[in-house]
Design a protein around this motif. Sequence first.
Motif, PDB file in Angstrom:
ATOM      1  N   ILE A 106       0.840  -1.200   0.000  1.00  0.00           N
ATOM      2  CA  ILE A 106       0.000   0.000   0.000  1.00  0.00           C
ATOM      3  C   ILE A 106       0.876   1.252   0.000  1.00  0.00           C
ATOM      4  N   ALA A 107       1.902   1.266   0.823  1.00  0.00           N
ATOM      5  CA  ALA A 107       2.796   2.424   0.891  1.00  0.00           C
ATOM      6  C   ALA A 107       3.501   2.636  -0.451  1.00  0.00           C
ATOM      7  N   ALA A 108       3.889   1.564  -1.112  1.00  0.00           N
ATOM      8  CA  ALA A 108       4.550   1.679  -2.412  1.00  0.00           C
ATOM      9  C   ALA A 108       3.616   2.295  -3.448  1.00  0.00           C
ATOM     10  N   ALA A 109       2.373   1.861  -3.439  1.00  0.00           N
ATOM     11  CA  ALA A 109       1.397   2.404  -4.392  1.00  0.00           C
ATOM     12  C   ALA A 109       1.116   3.877  -4.114  1.00  0.00           C
ATOM     13  N   VAL A 110       0.932   4.229  -2.851  1.00  0.00           N
ATOM     14  CA  VAL A 110       0.668   5.626  -2.492  1.00  0.00           C
ATOM     15  C   VAL A 110       1.885   6.498  -2.809  1.00  0.00           C
ATOM     16  N   GLU A 111       3.063   5.991  -2.540  1.00  0.00           N
ATOM     17  CA  GLU A 111       4.288   6.753  -2.816  1.00  0.00           C
ATOM     18  C   GLU A 111       4.406   7.058  -4.309  1.00  0.00           C
ATOM     19  N   ALA A 112       4.223   6.052  -5.138  1.00  0.00           N
ATOM     20  CA  ALA A 112       4.354   6.246  -6.582  1.00  0.00           C
ATOM     21  C   ALA A 112       3.229   7.128  -7.138  1.00  0.00           C
ATOM     22  N   ALA A 113       1.998   6.873  -6.700  1.00  0.00           N
ATOM     23  CA  ALA A 113       0.865   7.661  -7.203  1.00  0.00           C
ATOM     24  C   ALA A 113       0.977   9.120  -6.791  1.00  0.00           C
ATOM     25  N   SER A 114       1.357   9.368  -5.558  1.00  0.00           N
ATOM     26  CA  SER A 114       1.480  10.755  -5.102  1.00  0.00           C
ATOM     27  C   SER A 114       2.609  11.474  -5.830  1.00  0.00           C
ATOM     28  N   LEU A 115       3.677  10.761  -6.155  1.00  0.00           N
ATOM     29  CA  LEU A 115       4.762  11.378  -6.907  1.00  0.00           C
ATOM     30  C   LEU A 115       4.294  11.774  -8.305  1.00  0.00           C
ATOM     31  N   VAL A 116       3.552  10.890  -8.946  1.00  0.00           N
ATOM     32  CA  VAL A 116       3.024  11.203 -10.284  1.00  0.00           C
ATOM     33  C   VAL A 116       2.107  12.416 -10.229  1.00  0.00           C
ATOM     34  N   ILE A 117       1.222  12.455  -9.238  1.00  0.00           N
ATOM     35  CA  ILE A 117       0.307  13.589  -9.089  1.00  0.00           C
ATOM     36  C   ILE A 117       1.077  14.881  -8.843  1.00  0.00           C
ATOM     37  N   LEU A 118       2.087  14.832  -7.989  1.00  0.00           N
ATOM     38  CA  LEU A 118       2.888  16.031  -7.719  1.00  0.00           C
ATOM     39  C   LEU A 118       3.643  16.510  -8.959  1.00  0.00           C
ATOM     40  N   LEU A 119       4.188  15.585  -9.720  1.00  0.00           N
ATOM     41  CA  LEU A 119       4.919  15.983 -10.928  1.00  0.00           C
ATOM     42  C   LEU A 119       3.980  16.553 -11.987  1.00  0.00           C
ATOM     43  N   ILE A 120       2.818  15.946 -12.154  1.00  0.00           N
ATOM     44  CA  ILE A 120       1.841  16.490 -13.102  1.00  0.00           C
ATOM     45  C   ILE A 120       1.430  17.891 -12.672  1.00  0.00           C
ATOM     46  N   ASN A 121       1.221  18.071 -11.390  1.00  0.00           N
ATOM     47  CA  ASN A 121       0.840  19.385 -10.877  1.00  0.00           C
ATOM     48  C   ASN A 121       1.940  20.415 -11.133  1.00  0.00           C
ATOM     49  N   VAL A 122       3.187  20.063 -10.910  1.00  0.00           N
ATOM     50  CA  VAL A 122       4.288  21.004 -11.089  1.00  0.00           C
ATOM     51  C   VAL A 122       4.415  21.433 -12.552  1.00  0.00           C
ATOM     52  N   PHE A 123       4.245  20.495 -13.466  1.00  0.00           N
ATOM     53  CA  PHE A 123       4.448  20.810 -14.879  1.00  0.00           C
ATOM     54  C   PHE A 123       3.201  21.313 -15.587  1.00  0.00           C
ATOM     55  N   THR A 124       2.066  21.406 -14.884  1.00  0.00           N
ATOM     56  CA  THR A 124       0.843  21.901 -15.533  1.00  0.00           C
ATOM     57  C   THR A 124       0.323  23.135 -14.796  1.00  0.00           C
ATOM     58  N   ILE A 125      -0.609  22.956 -13.879  1.00  0.00           N
ATOM     59  CA  ILE A 125      -1.303  24.102 -13.279  1.00  0.00           C
ATOM     60  C   ILE A 125      -0.665  24.614 -11.996  1.00  0.00           C
ATOM     61  N   HIS A 126       0.151  23.813 -11.358  1.00  0.00           N
ATOM     62  CA  HIS A 126       0.823  24.172 -10.099  1.00  0.00           C
ATOM     63  C   HIS A 126      -0.166  24.720  -9.062  1.00  0.00           C
ATOM     64  N   ALA A 127      -1.186  23.929  -8.776  1.00  0.00           N
ATOM     65  CA  ALA A 127      -2.195  24.313  -7.785  1.00  0.00           C
ATOM     66  C   ALA A 127      -1.643  24.099  -6.377  1.00  0.00           C
ATOM     67  N   LYS A 128      -1.732  25.138  -5.565  1.00  0.00           N
ATOM     68  CA  LYS A 128      -1.194  25.081  -4.198  1.00  0.00           C
ATOM     69  C   LYS A 128      -1.878  24.010  -3.341  1.00  0.00           C
ATOM     70  N   PRO A 129      -3.216  23.818  -3.424  1.00  0.00           N
ATOM     71  CA  PRO A 129      -3.844  22.772  -2.596  1.00  0.00           C
ATOM     72  C   PRO A 129      -3.341  21.357  -2.913  1.00  0.00           C
ATOM     73  N   ILE A 130      -3.066  21.106  -4.184  1.00  0.00           N
ATOM     74  CA  ILE A 130      -2.549  19.776  -4.561  1.00  0.00           C
ATOM     75  C   ILE A 130      -1.154  19.583  -3.972  1.00  0.00           C
ATOM     76  N   THR A 131      -0.348  20.629  -4.032  1.00  0.00           N
ATOM     77  CA  THR A 131       0.994  20.553  -3.460  1.00  0.00           C
ATOM     78  C   THR A 131       0.930  20.389  -1.943  1.00  0.00           C
ATOM     79  N   SER A 132       0.036  21.129  -1.309  1.00  0.00           N
ATOM     80  CA  SER A 132      -0.088  21.072   0.151  1.00  0.00           C
ATOM     81  C   SER A 132      -0.556  19.715   0.643  1.00  0.00           C
TER      82      SER A 132
END
Length: 120
Positions: free
Chosen positions: A6-32
Amino acid sequence: MRTLRIAAAVEAASLVILLINVFTIHAKPITSLGGPTHGSAYLVAIAMTWAIPAAAGTSARWLALIPGIGAMLALRRLGAEPAGNAPGALRLGAGVRLPAPGAGPQGGGGGVQLPRDEDP
């Protein structure tokens, strides 16, 4: 081992979400929300890998320290099977599985029983 999966899946999924956020809209709530989630999953994955006795003889403990994908690499090194797979089961593709030898309905030969043509 389940907690590590479970931790491995959450770690990888959250990293993907953070990277997509950084390279697209950079929404502060998603980063927070995503940053602490990813960090917590990373720490849980390291702790769970170091708590598994089988990891002592392999490089799994050190692989878990790699941010983002370390837990998945550690699971692979430990030879963990995906959830729901019975040890020794034979996969035939398209979701068809045969039971492991000796695990049949009679407990002896195993295998799959096919329907027979019967005369009316």
